[in-house]
Scaffold this motif. Structure first.
Motif, PDB file in Angstrom:
ATOM      1  N   ALA A 197       0.889  -1.339  -0.019  1.00 29.81           N
ATOM      2  CA  ALA A 197       0.065  -0.052   0.029  1.00 29.81           C
ATOM      3  C   ALA A 197       0.802   1.116  -0.122  1.00 29.81           C
ATOM      4  O   ALA A 197       0.714   2.258  -0.542  1.00 29.81           O
ATOM      5  N   ALA A 240      -5.596   5.043   0.684  1.00 31.77           N
ATOM      6  CA  ALA A 240      -5.595   3.587   0.017  1.00 31.77           C
ATOM      7  C   ALA A 240      -7.334   3.149  -0.216  1.00 31.77           C
ATOM      8  O   ALA A 240      -7.491   2.697  -1.324  1.00 31.77           O
ATOM      9  N   HIS A 241      -7.971   3.500   0.742  1.00 38.28           N
ATOM     10  CA  HIS A 241      -9.496   3.052   0.610  1.00 38.28           C
ATOM     11  C   HIS A 241      -9.969   3.567  -0.341  1.00 38.28           C
ATOM     12  O   HIS A 241     -10.985   3.104  -1.142  1.00 38.28           O
ATOM     13  N   GLN A 242      -9.712   4.905  -0.725  1.00 40.16           N
ATOM     14  CA  GLN A 242     -10.501   5.615  -1.895  1.00 40.16           C
ATOM     15  C   GLN A 242      -9.959   5.254  -3.009  1.00 40.16           C
ATOM     16  O   GLN A 242     -10.874   5.096  -4.054  1.00 40.16           O
ATOM     17  N   MET A 278      -6.869  -4.911  -0.645  1.00 34.45           N
ATOM     18  CA  MET A 278      -7.907  -4.116  -0.417  1.00 34.45           C
ATOM     19  C   MET A 278      -9.276  -4.734  -0.747  1.00 34.45           C
ATOM     20  O   MET A 278     -10.167  -3.963  -0.462  1.00 34.45           O
ATOM     21  N   ALA A 321      -8.834   2.426  -3.862  1.00 27.24           N
ATOM     22  CA  ALA A 321      -9.550   1.050  -4.126  1.00 27.24           C
ATOM     23  C   ALA A 321     -10.876   1.143  -4.703  1.00 27.24           C
ATOM     24  O   ALA A 321     -11.411   0.436  -5.668  1.00 27.24           O
ATOM     25  N   ALA A 322     -11.665   2.190  -4.260  1.00 20.85           N
ATOM     26  CA  ALA A 322     -12.915   2.470  -4.576  1.00 20.85           C
ATOM     27  C   ALA A 322     -12.794   2.908  -6.178  1.00 20.85           C
ATOM     28  O   ALA A 322     -13.880   2.548  -6.960  1.00 20.85           O
TER      29      ALA A 322
END
Length: 87
Positions: A5, A22-24, A61, A26-27
């Motif tokens: 990541a 990272a989560h954004q 993720m 991934a989306a």
């Protein structure tokens, strides 16, 4: 996961002065709007991150690789580049 990541986030954020977590990212990798809105961090992911690291990031993720491949295909068409997830 942290090493992958961190590598990905440095690659996609630094050149563009972005701060996408990272989560954004991934989306965004599975959202077709990323291509139509020409998202620089998403294009950087698909074009500058090595394919093996892309796959590991997607796995870590929990991102559906088939959906990410579809978005990568949209970027490939727009850019004229062959991208790792589209081959």
């Amino acid at each position: 996961m942290e090493h992958v990541a961190a590598q990905v986030m440095t690659t996609v954020n630094a050149p563009y002065g972005a701060a996408v977590p990272a989560h954004q990212l991934a989306a965004m990798l599975v959202d077709p709007k990323s291509a139509s809105e020409f998202s620089a961090p998403v294009f950087a992911f698909f074009s500058e991150v090595p394919g093996s690291i892309q796959k590991q990031f997607l796995k870590d993720m929990g991102v559906d690789e088939t959906q990410a491949n579809s978005v990568a295909g949209l970027f490939a068409k727009l850019s004229g580049y062959t991208l790792p997830l589209t081959t």
